[in-house]
Design a protein around this motif. Sequence first.
Motif, PDB file in Angstrom:
ATOM      1  N   HIS A   1       0.818  -1.208   0.000  1.00  0.00           N
ATOM      2  CA  HIS A   1       0.000   0.000   0.000  1.00  0.00           C
ATOM      3  C   HIS A   1       0.860   1.270   0.000  1.00  0.00           C
ATOM      4  O   HIS A   1       0.317   2.371   0.100  1.00  0.00           O
ATOM      5  CB  HIS A   1      -0.919   0.010   1.215  1.00  0.00           C
ATOM      6  N   GLY A   2       2.170   1.107  -0.074  1.00  0.00           N
ATOM      7  CA  GLY A   2       3.075   2.239  -0.052  1.00  0.00           C
ATOM      8  C   GLY A   2       4.133   2.075   1.025  1.00  0.00           C
ATOM      9  O   GLY A   2       4.100   1.124   1.819  1.00  0.00           O
ATOM     10  N   THR A   3       5.075   2.989   1.057  1.00  0.00           N
ATOM     11  CA  THR A   3       6.119   2.990   2.084  1.00  0.00           C
ATOM     12  C   THR A   3       5.655   3.845   3.248  1.00  0.00           C
ATOM     13  O   THR A   3       5.352   5.033   3.081  1.00  0.00           O
ATOM     14  CB  THR A   3       7.439   3.543   1.518  1.00  0.00           C
ATOM     15  N   LEU A   4       5.596   3.232   4.438  1.00  0.00           N
ATOM     16  CA  LEU A   4       5.014   3.899   5.589  1.00  0.00           C
ATOM     17  C   LEU A   4       6.078   4.327   6.584  1.00  0.00           C
ATOM     18  O   LEU A   4       6.990   3.557   6.905  1.00  0.00           O
ATOM     19  CB  LEU A   4       4.014   2.964   6.286  1.00  0.00           C
ATOM     20  N   ALA A   5       5.952   5.565   7.068  1.00  0.00           N
ATOM     21  CA  ALA A   5       6.845   6.096   8.098  1.00  0.00           C
ATOM     22  C   ALA A   5       6.349   5.630   9.460  1.00  0.00           C
ATOM     23  O   ALA A   5       5.184   5.855   9.804  1.00  0.00           O
ATOM     24  CB  ALA A   5       6.880   7.616   8.041  1.00  0.00           C
ATOM     25  N   VAL A   6       7.236   4.992  10.209  1.00  0.00           N
ATOM     26  CA  VAL A   6       6.863   4.362  11.482  1.00  0.00           C
ATOM     27  C   VAL A   6       7.738   4.906  12.599  1.00  0.00           C
ATOM     28  O   VAL A   6       8.939   5.107  12.427  1.00  0.00           O
ATOM     29  CB  VAL A   6       7.024   2.830  11.408  1.00  0.00           C
ATOM     30  N   GLU A   7       7.130   5.144  13.752  1.00  0.00           N
ATOM     31  CA  GLU A   7       7.853   5.593  14.946  1.00  0.00           C
ATOM     32  C   GLU A   7       7.508   4.651  16.100  1.00  0.00           C
ATOM     33  O   GLU A   7       6.332   4.407  16.363  1.00  0.00           O
ATOM     34  CB  GLU A   7       7.459   7.023  15.295  1.00  0.00           C
ATOM     35  N   GLN A   8       8.540   4.129  16.763  1.00  0.00           N
ATOM     36  CA  GLN A   8       8.337   3.215  17.883  1.00  0.00           C
ATOM     37  C   GLN A   8       9.106   3.721  19.101  1.00  0.00           C
ATOM     38  O   GLN A   8      10.271   4.102  18.983  1.00  0.00           O
ATOM     39  CB  GLN A   8       8.806   1.803  17.545  1.00  0.00           C
ATOM     40  N   VAL A   9       8.438   3.717  20.241  1.00  0.00           N
ATOM     41  CA  VAL A   9       9.088   4.118  21.496  1.00  0.00           C
ATOM     42  C   VAL A   9       8.642   3.163  22.595  1.00  0.00           C
ATOM     43  O   VAL A   9       7.609   2.508  22.492  1.00  0.00           O
ATOM     44  CB  VAL A   9       8.726   5.567  21.905  1.00  0.00           C
ATOM     45  N   GLY A  10       9.428   3.103  23.645  1.00  0.00           N
ATOM     46  CA  GLY A  10       9.060   2.359  24.836  1.00  0.00           C
ATOM     47  C   GLY A  10       9.260   0.862  24.717  1.00  0.00           C
ATOM     48  O   GLY A  10       9.700   0.334  23.687  1.00  0.00           O
ATOM     49  N   ARG A  11       8.920   0.196  25.800  1.00  0.00           N
ATOM     50  CA  ARG A  11       9.054  -1.256  25.869  1.00  0.00           C
ATOM     51  C   ARG A  11       7.819  -1.847  26.518  1.00  0.00           C
ATOM     52  O   ARG A  11       7.163  -1.205  27.326  1.00  0.00           O
ATOM     53  CB  ARG A  11      10.285  -1.646  26.696  1.00  0.00           C
ATOM     54  N   GLY A  12       7.546  -3.081  26.152  1.00  0.00           N
ATOM     55  CA  GLY A  12       6.407  -3.774  26.734  1.00  0.00           C
ATOM     56  C   GLY A  12       6.067  -4.979  25.886  1.00  0.00           C
ATOM     57  O   GLY A  12       6.361  -5.024  24.682  1.00  0.00           O
ATOM     58  N   SER A  13       5.448  -5.968  26.513  1.00  0.00           N
ATOM     59  CA  SER A  13       5.156  -7.204  25.799  1.00  0.00           C
ATOM     60  C   SER A  13       3.959  -7.080  24.874  1.00  0.00           C
ATOM     61  O   SER A  13       3.847  -7.833  23.900  1.00  0.00           O
ATOM     62  CB  SER A  13       4.896  -8.330  26.809  1.00  0.00           C
ATOM     63  N   LEU A  14       3.043  -6.142  25.163  1.00  0.00           N
ATOM     64  CA  LEU A  14       1.852  -5.962  24.341  1.00  0.00           C
ATOM     65  C   LEU A  14       1.869  -4.562  23.736  1.00  0.00           C
ATOM     66  O   LEU A  14       1.612  -3.577  24.438  1.00  0.00           O
ATOM     67  CB  LEU A  14       0.588  -6.168  25.184  1.00  0.00           C
ATOM     68  N   PRO A  15       2.157  -4.432  22.439  1.00  0.00           N
ATOM     69  CA  PRO A  15       2.268  -3.099  21.837  1.00  0.00           C
ATOM     70  C   PRO A  15       0.924  -2.373  21.773  1.00  0.00           C
ATOM     71  O   PRO A  15      -0.136  -2.998  21.710  1.00  0.00           O
ATOM     72  CB  PRO A  15       2.783  -3.390  20.420  1.00  0.00           C
ATOM     73  N   LEU A  16       1.000  -1.046  21.774  1.00  0.00           N
ATOM     74  CA  LEU A  16      -0.141  -0.187  21.517  1.00  0.00           C
ATOM     75  C   LEU A  16       0.076   0.454  20.156  1.00  0.00           C
ATOM     76  O   LEU A  16       1.077   1.155  19.944  1.00  0.00           O
ATOM     77  CB  LEU A  16      -0.281   0.896  22.586  1.00  0.00           C
ATOM     78  N   VAL A  17      -0.843   0.216  19.230  1.00  0.00           N
ATOM     79  CA  VAL A  17      -0.754   0.759  17.879  1.00  0.00           C
ATOM     80  C   VAL A  17      -1.657   1.982  17.796  1.00  0.00           C
ATOM     81  O   VAL A  17      -2.858   1.914  18.087  1.00  0.00           O
ATOM     82  CB  VAL A  17      -1.189  -0.289  16.837  1.00  0.00           C
ATOM     83  N   LEU A  18      -1.102   3.125  17.396  1.00  0.00           N
ATOM     84  CA  LEU A  18      -1.820   4.402  17.353  1.00  0.00           C
ATOM     85  C   LEU A  18      -2.114   4.773  15.903  1.00  0.00           C
ATOM     86  O   LEU A  18      -1.186   4.905  15.092  1.00  0.00           O
ATOM     87  CB  LEU A  18      -0.967   5.491  18.005  1.00  0.00           C
TER      88      LEU A  18
END
Length: 274
Positions: A9-26
């Motif tokens: 669907h295209g090249t997506l810009a992604v930002e990831q911060v923090g740590r944890g076993s269950l990610p939160l997707v915004l």
Amino acid sequence: MQSFVTTSHGTLAVEQVGRGSLPLVLIHGNSTCRDVFRHQLMGRLAEHHRLIAFDLPGHGQSSDAPDPARTYTRSGLAEAVVELLERLDVTEAVVLGWSLGGHIGIEMVPRFAGMRGLMVIGTPPVARNGMADGFQRSAHMQVAGQEHLSETEIQSFVDAIFGKSAEPFMQAAVARADGRFRKTLFEAARAGSGVDQRQIVETSPTPLAVINGSDDRFVKLDYFDALAYANLWEGRCHRLAGLGHAPFWESPRDFDPILERFLLDIENDRARPC
């Protein structure tokens, strides 16, 4: 950590911060970008949780969709997010969707088996061809579906969403957004494409948190209270007093504790059908 992930669907810009076993997707809203989640990405949530934010196709630093007709619909965008999570090796996650992002999150429910919980903000889960049931009729809604926007329309749109809390990057984000996105999105919605979102929230066992600002100018707040949710978190829809369409941006002090409580409930397996 910032990166670019190639999808169909295209090249997506992604930002990831923090740590944890269950990610939160915004997932951000129509014609904005991931920077609207800056307060969450830079706040205390990242001390205990892995947060993943990204720019939708045709937004922010992501590329425009190579096939707009395929991607720029609610179902196409949901497929893009699911593909992104596969590329990131994310098999389980909680999803937070704001405005259009919430609609994408609801579309993901039957597509992403690893969705542990969903929070929607400013997102009326309307049935097919039922947009009028959940949304206010206004000039701002008309702008949300226009391909071409003037500077005046951009400013008015941003002001309606963010009010006095608006910052210059928001106008730049709307100006950058692929106009074909808005046009295609609304044409597809009017044609009844995608899942019946009301049916999804009234039948899915996925824990669902519903958060709105009491002064939201885009949605009909009473509509949310009329639905027979299958698993509404804490048994009620939350309204944050004095806040508008983007309460997480306007007042993270009020919003973030609710989000953190939801995440802890999901992680501790305490969310249960009512």
